[in-house]
Design a protein around this motif. Structure first.
Motif, PDB file in Angstrom:
ATOM      1  N   GLU A 209       0.866  -1.184   0.000  1.00 34.44           N
ATOM      2  CA  GLU A 209       0.000   0.000   0.000  1.00 34.44           C
ATOM      3  C   GLU A 209       0.894   1.222   0.000  1.00 34.44           C
ATOM      4  N   GLU A 282      -4.327   5.678   2.687  1.00 29.45           N
ATOM      5  CA  GLU A 282      -3.961   4.777   1.588  1.00 29.45           C
ATOM      6  C   GLU A 282      -4.340   5.462   0.275  1.00 29.45           C
ATOM      7  N   GLN A 285      -2.606   1.009  -4.028  1.00 24.07           N
ATOM      8  CA  GLN A 285      -2.194  -0.326  -3.596  1.00 24.07           C
ATOM      9  C   GLN A 285      -1.864  -1.158  -4.822  1.00 24.07           C
TER      10      GLN A 285
HETATM   11 MG    MG Z   1      -6.276  -1.288  -0.783  1.00 19.96          MG
END
Ligand code: MG
Ligand code: ATP
Ligand code: MG
Ligand code: MG
Length: 438
Positions: A209, A282, A285
């Motif tokens: 991530e 985040e 990813q």
């Molecule tokens: Mg993710």
């Protein structure tokens, strides 16, 4: 752009529903309008930033050799039955029926559809490697949409999908995306740290991530402070060359989300004064998931020996619309947003401090025309607001450079330039201002 002609619905009051600063500032700066929980209209100022971010993402995907296409937002349920995810996905998936009672869904991601496209055309290892991406709206019926565009239900994502003959080749594809992500986020003025991560419903055994540190982030993270100083590869990085030294450098310094955090290793590897336990957002990813989808959906290619084998896949997401929130969380002060130049909706704003004064109006018009002719994105505040209101609006919307023109300075042939990022000011002639800002 003349502000008098622009659509910039600035809010004077702090909206009560906004819990975090980026959401508050996006609403106040007239960038977005909530139409339903987690569903936003992008107003002109917000849309300009969204496009800038999207373009940086696109350029770095292209540079890394990925090819852009565009898949639809609606998908057939049957496609997802092939992978087994139609039932597995759960209530986050928005399920729809058309007039023929055909079951559709609003795509939360596109592994199935891209695998369907791939298997229809690609039959030989000779057409590999291949990496296809699109930048398209997704829908996830989040349990708790919140923080504005940070956790929307409808949101813009870049998702890329790589296809390779074997694991070794797939890891090369993974490494390219890893490096492209380092560059992408750095170009937006962000420090996004790749962290070992759990693979979740996408499946597979290798994932990172990319996380921007912020107190308001939803992920707990543990890092070695040194990771913040690692160098980001330049635009001349050779994607056809060996990228493993770059990956090694970035993955050998401890950085993990709380889901996969190993406290014993953290304490053993990281000196006490370098341990950081904080929160983060985040913003992307990447996954290597092997043959998960190609096995289930029969995406096979003939290898050099003529035998059909399932391809090894990876998928690579960037939260394009979430990035606006992440950038504002990282770049703001009490007065408003401080856009990094690369994503700013305009690069320069001209503040006419005495609208209606013939000399000031003329100087502003001249500067506006000159900068525009030289290709600079300028927002000219030609409204009849007081100077104080213009200062406040300019700081709120965060244009990197403000040029202030008033009767006093102009009498000496001077204008004032303010840099939004650090508040520094300089006085100079209009000609020098043009030279400085082109
Ligand atoms: Mg993710
Ligand atoms: P999260 O953990 O925040 O729910 P995710 O792990 O479910 O995100 P991915 O499937 O990895 O998300 O999707 C790729 C990227 O899309 C994420 O890294 C994130 O930046 C973005 N994203 C995911 N969900 C949302 C959302 N609800 N609103 C805005 N962006 C999102
Ligand atoms: Mg999620
Ligand atoms: Mg996640």
């Amino acid at each position: 752009m003349r502000l008098s002609r622009f659509f910039l619905p600035i809010l004077k009051e702090n909206p009560k529903e906004a819990e975090i600063v980026s959401h508050r500032l996006m609403l106040r700066a007239g960038m977005i309008r909530q139409e339903a929980a987690g569903i936003y209209a992008w107003l002109p100022l917000g849309f300009r930033v969204l496009k800038k971010i999207e373009q940086i993402v696109r350029e770095e995907q292209d540079r890394a050799g990925a090819l852009e296409l565009l898949m639809p937002t609606l998908q057939l349920a049957d496609l997802w039955r092939e992978s087994g995810r139609y039932d597995a996905y759960g209530p986050e998936m928005l399920r729809i029926a058309d007039r023929h009672k055909r079951e559709l869904l609003y795509g939360p991601t596109n592994e199935e559809m891209i695998t369907e496209i791939f298997r229809a055309y690609v039959k030989s290892y000779k057409n590999l490697p291949l990496n296809l991406y699109h930048i398209q709206w997704k829908f996830r019926d989040e349990q708790r949409p919140r923080f504005g565009v940070m956790r929307g239900r409808e949101f813009l994502m870049k998702d890329a999908y790589s296809f390779d003959l074997n694991e070794a080749a797939a890891r090369v594809a993974y490494n390219k995306m890893f490096v492209a992500y380092l560059r992408t986020f750095a170009r937006m003025g962000l420090k996004a740290i790749p962290m070992r991560a759990e693979t979740g419903p996408i499946g597979g055994d290798l994932s990172h991530e990319f996380i921007v540190l912020a107190e308001t982030g939803e992920s707990g993270v543990f890092i070695n402070r040194d990771v913040l100083d690692l160098p980001v590869p330049g635009a001349d990085v050779d994607y056809e060359g060996d990228l493993t030294p770059i990956i090694k450098q970035w993955t050998s310094v401890y950085a993990a989300t709380e889901d996969v955090h190993d406290a014993a290793r953290f304490e053993q590897e990281v000196p006490a004064d370098k341990r950081v336990n904080t929160r983060g957002i985040e913003v992307g990813q990447i996954f290597y998931f092997g043959t998960k989808y190609s096995d289930a959906m029969k995406a096979l290619v003939a290898g050099p020996d003529g035998v059909d084998v399932p391809i090894h896949g990876g998928s690579y997401g960037v939260g394009v619309s979430r990035l606006l929130g992440a950038i504002i969380e990282a770049c703001h002060d009490d007065a408003g947003i401080k856009w990094p130049e690369a994503v700013a909706p305009f690069r320069v704003s001209i503040l006419n401090l005495k609208q209606g004064d013939a000399a000031v109006d003329a100087a502003c018009e001249k500067l506006y025309a000159e900068l525009t002719a030289k290709g600079v994105d300028v927002l000219y505040d030609d409204t009849d607001q007081r100077a104080g209101a213009k200062f406040a609006a300019a700081d709120l919307i965060g244009i990197p450079w403000q040029i202030m023109i008033g009767p006093k300075g102009l009498a000496d042939g001077k204008v004032e330039i303010k840099r939004r990022s650090d508040g520094s000011r300089e006085t100079m002639s209009p000609a020098d201002a043009v030279a400085r800002l082109v």
